[in-house]
Design an enzyme around this catalytic site. Structure first.
Site, PDB file in Angstrom:
ATOM      1  N   LYS A 139     -13.632   2.553 -24.044  1.00 26.80           N
ATOM      2  CA  LYS A 139     -14.061   3.980 -23.663  1.00 26.80           C
ATOM      3  C   LYS A 139     -13.030   4.591 -22.686  1.00 26.80           C
ATOM      4  O   LYS A 139     -13.002   5.031 -21.621  1.00 26.80           O
ATOM      5  CB  LYS A 139     -15.177   4.051 -23.109  1.00 26.80           C
ATOM      6  CG  LYS A 139     -15.643   5.676 -22.756  1.00 26.80           C
ATOM      7  CD  LYS A 139     -15.842   6.594 -24.176  1.00 26.80           C
ATOM      8  CE  LYS A 139     -16.276   7.852 -23.739  1.00 26.80           C
ATOM      9  NZ  LYS A 139     -16.569   8.646 -24.992  1.00 26.80           N
ATOM     10  N   ASP A 198     -23.316  -5.195 -26.428  1.00 21.81           N
ATOM     11  CA  ASP A 198     -24.873  -5.349 -26.451  1.00 21.81           C
ATOM     12  C   ASP A 198     -25.443  -4.402 -27.627  1.00 21.81           C
ATOM     13  O   ASP A 198     -26.187  -4.558 -28.657  1.00 21.81           O
ATOM     14  CB  ASP A 198     -25.487  -5.130 -25.410  1.00 21.81           C
ATOM     15  CG  ASP A 198     -27.084  -5.785 -25.105  1.00 21.81           C
ATOM     16  OD1 ASP A 198     -27.550  -6.296 -26.234  1.00 21.81           O
ATOM     17  OD2 ASP A 198     -27.567  -5.333 -24.148  1.00 21.81           O
TER      18      ASP A 198
END
Ligand code: NAD
Length: 340
Positions: free
Chosen positions: A173, A230
């Site tokens: 990001k 995750d």
């Protein structure tokens, strides 16, 4: 050769799926001297011990390998996750989660065959948190280091090279998190240049999530920081049939802990309905790590047969069998393969 392996059954469905897995390994003829540690997490805290007792760490230092069931983590309070502590204390920096569809599993994404590599020790799970009571503001620091980024990206490329994989996608990001995600991306590009035979691309995490659920077959290996990795692994688990069938490994330079992606599933614990496939596939990864390729292949092929023929499957994948019945049927198949 007899392998000495640390066994952590965990809690919730952990003991049920662990018992099933140990039974299948025995059927494959693998000789294991298990060092069992049942007191961990809440069970340990109730006895006035640390959630991650020192004897578990000592055992892992001695054996270098563990098979682990899930351990419940209290939400919003209580002790720090045993899983996060284990990964940080033993520096198990690479979380590897292969996601492949087993035959007979109903999913619109039958061609999914990807591996998620998640950085396991830093990022938003660094444990650097602060609450300012006066201002009523909470901070969680997403620490990303150059060394931490380099070793997980290199791990992904080395794995891809060894397994003949074609492409590594780095999820980030960096458009918003310019420092932390930016560093991860910069290091990723540098490492990728050393592996010209493997295609490299980067994607912004939110766009990647959408592409992953629309066209998962376009992805091969995906590497990311801790939290993104995750979440990506649970998305990928959903694509291939759910948490009951998704394996995982936490690997460092000196130790490796093999465990399923799923948690302790308190909603079905003690009912003998949990699917042990995810832990069994994690054990297959463990056997390969230990050089027991023949036993690993026997279990993997028997498992594929069991799914292809839709016999003795558990309710989460459309069957009616119990955990124990699944393990019995699979053990028979494995024993037949080993004998034949
Ligand atoms: P979960 O994975 O335990 O369960 C999510 C859903 O998937 C539940 O409906 C559950 O019944 C189902 N499920 C999970 N594993 C299954 C299996 N093998 N067979 C059939 N169905 C299965 O996730 P959660 O409910 O968010 O977490 C429960 C606890 O586990 C929490 O305390 C969490 O912190 C902990 N956890 C531990 C680990 C670990 O030890 N590595 C990993 C994830 C979560």
């Amino acid at each position: 050769m007899t392998h000495r392996i640390t066994l952590l059954p965990g809690d919730g469905i952990g003991p049920e799926v662990t018992e099933a897995t140990v039974q299948v390994l025995e059927a494959a003829g693998v000789e294991v001297d298990w060092d069992r540690h049942r007191v961990i997490g809440q069970t340990a805290v109730e006895r006035g011990r640390p959630a991650l007792p020192p004897d578990v760490i000592d055992s892992l230092h001695e054996t270098g390998v563990a098979l682990k069931g899930p351990v419940t983590t209290p939400v919003g309070q209580g002790f720090t996750s045993v899983n996060v502590q284990l990964r940080q204390r033993l520096d198990l920096y690479a979380n590897v989660r292969p996601c492949t569809v087993l035959p007979g599993i109903e999913t619109p994404f039958a061609n999914t065959d990807l591996i998620i590599f998640r950085e396991n020790t830093e990022g938003l799970y660094s444990g650097i948190e602060h609450y300012d009571e006066r201002l009523e503001i909470a901070d969680s620091i997403a620490r990303v280091s150059k060394r931490g980024s380099e070793r997980i990206v290199r791990f992904a490329f080395e794995y891809a090279r060894r397994e003949g994989r074609e492409r590594v996608t780095l999820a980030h990001k960096a458009n918003i998190l310019k420092k932390s995600s930016g560093l991860f991306l910069d290091v990723g590009r540098e490492v990728a240049a050393e592996y010209p035979e493997i295609e490299f691309e980067d994607r912004i995490i939110d766009a990647l999530c959408m592409q992953l659920v629309m066209n998962p077959e376009e992805f091969d290996c995906i590497v990311s920081t801790n939290l993104f990795g995750d979440i990506l692994s649970d998305i990928a688990a959903g694509l291939v049939g759910g948490l009951g069938v998704t394996a995982g490994a936490n690997i460092g330079d000196d130790c490796a802990v093999f465990e399923a992606v799923h948690g302790s599933a308190p909603d079905i614990a003690g009912q003998n309905v949990a699917n042990p496939t995810a832990l069994i596939l994690s054990a297959v990864m463990m056997l390969r790590h230990l050089g027991e390729d023949t036993a690993a292949r026997a279990i993997q092929e028997a498992l594929r047969d069991q799914y292809r023929e839709q016999t003795a499957l558990t309710p989460d994948v459309g069957g009616e069998a119990s955990t124990a019945a699944f393990a019995d049927a699979l053990s028979d198949r494995v024993a037949d393969r080993v004998a034949g």
